[in-house]
Design a protein around this motif. Structure first.
Motif, PDB file in Angstrom:
ATOM      1  N   LYS A 286       0.877  -1.256   0.144  1.00 26.52           N
ATOM      2  CA  LYS A 286       0.053  -0.044   0.032  1.00 26.52           C
ATOM      3  C   LYS A 286       0.980   1.430   0.095  1.00 26.52           C
ATOM      4  O   LYS A 286       1.752   1.329   0.722  1.00 26.52           O
ATOM      5  CB  LYS A 286      -0.943   0.023   1.225  1.00 26.52           C
ATOM      6  N   SER A 306      -8.984   3.738  -5.360  1.00 28.36           N
ATOM      7  CA  SER A 306     -10.193   2.957  -4.891  1.00 28.36           C
ATOM      8  C   SER A 306     -10.034   1.532  -4.545  1.00 28.36           C
ATOM      9  O   SER A 306     -10.731   1.064  -3.511  1.00 28.36           O
ATOM     10  CB  SER A 306     -11.484   3.673  -5.574  1.00 28.36           C
ATOM     11  N   LYS A 308      -7.480   0.165  -3.816  1.00 25.00           N
ATOM     12  CA  LYS A 308      -6.387  -0.255  -3.009  1.00 25.00           C
ATOM     13  C   LYS A 308      -6.942   0.495  -1.570  1.00 25.00           C
ATOM     14  O   LYS A 308      -6.468   0.209  -0.464  1.00 25.00           O
ATOM     15  CB  LYS A 308      -5.330   0.355  -3.212  1.00 25.00           C
ATOM     16  N   GLY A 309      -7.863   1.354  -1.597  1.00 24.33           N
ATOM     17  CA  GLY A 309      -8.277   2.143  -0.383  1.00 24.33           C
ATOM     18  C   GLY A 309      -7.225   3.076  -0.031  1.00 24.33           C
ATOM     19  O   GLY A 309      -6.932   2.939   1.268  1.00 24.33           O
TER      20      GLY A 309
END
Ligand code: SF4
Length: 459
Positions: A286, A306, A308-309
């Motif tokens: 991330k 979006s 991967k947040g």
């Protein structure tokens, strides 16, 4: 690439003004030059200019050009140099009186064969542009061989190979047609009984057009004051086995088209978001932020972020008045444009692990400068994610990609490209995943990635 527009008013509106608006919405498809031809029902009125649509067509000029119908063009040069002579629309005057005009988007692959055949018949050309070739073909068979214009266009579809979406104007009739493979987009819509056609639906949105649909590959539309005809019964005869097959340009969805356009039966922004999500699925880390190369990679970046947040951040600011670097005509202008075009947000990148998203890598010079810019702004890591497979082949269908030897993917391995750009990692979208991002993967051209040219170039 280029963009076209056509308008037929049955309400007595200013067709030239409507075409100007449609071209303005399609300025991203060509910034070199532009032109409009309008008709008052009998006489055609032409104005062409180098540069942008808004400057070329002030209100006073549009009022002088008011008429019932009009066609227009924004040019991005593929064949022929950036001079006014190569700017469309083309007006073709005949000794017997009638005047015709044409604007087209695409590239004819058997230009020499068709042009030579017309020259033998006594047709004279004033430019090297495809639009003129298409126009003179139609006018020759209409004026000299006595065919109806629509029949001349049918013959053109049989003889002329390659990509062309076109609008053709006579004093009292507007024609719109699209090559049988449907390489370049073309949409039609209605404005209170008037009809509008354009390369992209965003141009019809600006006119508040309704009932939008694609002009079908191989379809010919004929608009007059009292009538509208769609000719497509003959389409099957254009294919060797009678089976229709389209080859829409996949790059329109990745890069060229505006994200708010509806093209090839889907929303451009939706495809780009799916591409971003696919890219995100390749990574098991991330990052602190996803930064797109604006504007063409914005929705790819959003899709990645979006999925991967993680935050989607506009860390690079684009000067919108410089234009698109890919469609600048020469390397010097492109290099200067990159430097003037992007600027990183100060203090934003410091210490951050960034995923930098772009739509494609062609020569590699732009992305190299951008990676260096982001690192120079303090990013700790830059992970480059590309929303298309490596570009390895030139386009013959209306996009001015460089020769194969100039394409970085033919000269360096992926690892060498990563090293050249200075990125900490590099991943391209693979072609199978790209196919999964569109509704009908079998209906597209992917030749710049896989070299499978649906219509061979004739030399
Ligand atoms: S070769 Fe590439 S750019 Fe050209 S039409 Fe095919 S997909 Fe589009």
């Amino acid at each position: 690439m280029c963009g076209i527009a056509g308008y037929f008013s049955r309400q007595g509106g200013n067709a030239a003004g409507q075409v100007m608006l449609a071209l303005y919405a399609q300025q991203h498809r060509g910034q070199e030059s532009c032109g409009i031809v309008s008709s008052n029902g009998k006489i055609l009125n032409l104005h062409k200019s180098m540069g942008y649509v808004k400057e070329a067509f002030p209100n006073q000029l549009l009022e002088q050009m008011a008429g019932i119908s009009a066609i227009g063009h924004v040019r991005y040069p593929t064949r022929g140099s950036a001079v006014l002579q190569n700017t469309q629309p083309y007006v073709i005057e005949t000794l017997s009186g009638p005047i015709y005009a044409i604007a087209s988007n695409g590239d004819v692959v058997n230009y020499d064969e068709v042009a030579d055949d017309l020259r033998i018949k006594g047709v004279h050309f004033t430019s090297q542009n495809d639009g003129e070739l298409l126009g003179r073909f139609i006018v020759y068979y209409h004026e000299r061989e006595g065919m109806e214009v629509a029949d001349a266009i049918k013959l053109l579809m049989k003889r002329v190979k390659g990509a062309y979406s076109a609008v053709f104007l006579t004093g009292d009739t507007l024609y719109a047609f699209r090559d049988v493979q449907g390489f370049r987009p073309m949409m039609i819509g209605y404005v209170n009984g008037d009809v509008a056609v354009a390369s992209e639906s965003c141009a019809l949105d600006i006119l508040r057009a309704g009932d939008l649909r694609e002009v079908e590959p191989g379809e010919i539309l004929v608009f007059t004051a009292h009538n509208e005809v769609s000719l497509k019964n003959y389409q099957r005869s254009l294919f060797p086995n009678g089976e229709r097959k389209t080859f829409h340009c996949i790059f329109e969805l990745i890069y060229f088209a505006r994200p708010d356009s509806y093209q090839f039966d889907e929303y451009v922004y939706g495809v780009r978001r799916k591409i971003g999500a696919k890219l995100a699925s390749y990574d098991d880390f991330k990052a602190d932020a996803v930064v797109p190369v604006p504007d063409s990679a914005n929705f790819i970046g959003m899709g990645y972020a979006s999925a991967k947040g993680i935050p989607f951040e506009m860390g690079l600011i684009r000067n919108h008045y410089v234009g698109r670097t890919f469609i600048r005509p020469d390397q010097y202008t492109r290099d200067e444009s990159v430097r003037q075009k992007f600027n990183p947000l100060k203090d934003f990148f410091t210490g951050k692990r960034v995923v930098l998203v772009d739509d494609s890598i062609v020569r590699g010079t732009t992305i190299r400068k951008l990676v260096r810019m982001v690192k120079g702004a303090g990013a700790a890591e830059v992970h480059l994610r590309i929303g298309s497979p490596p570009v390895r082949n030139s386009c013959y269908y209306g996009i001015d990609t460089p020769t194969r030897s100039e394409l970085i993917a033919n000269n360096m391995s992926e690892e060498e490209i990563r090293d050249y750009t200075g990125a900490d990692s590099l991943k391209y979208l693979n072609i199978e995943d790209l196919r999964e991002c569109v509704k009908a993967p079998g209906g597209f051209c992917y030749a710049c990635f896989d070299g499978n040219y649906p219509v061979p170039k004739q030399t």
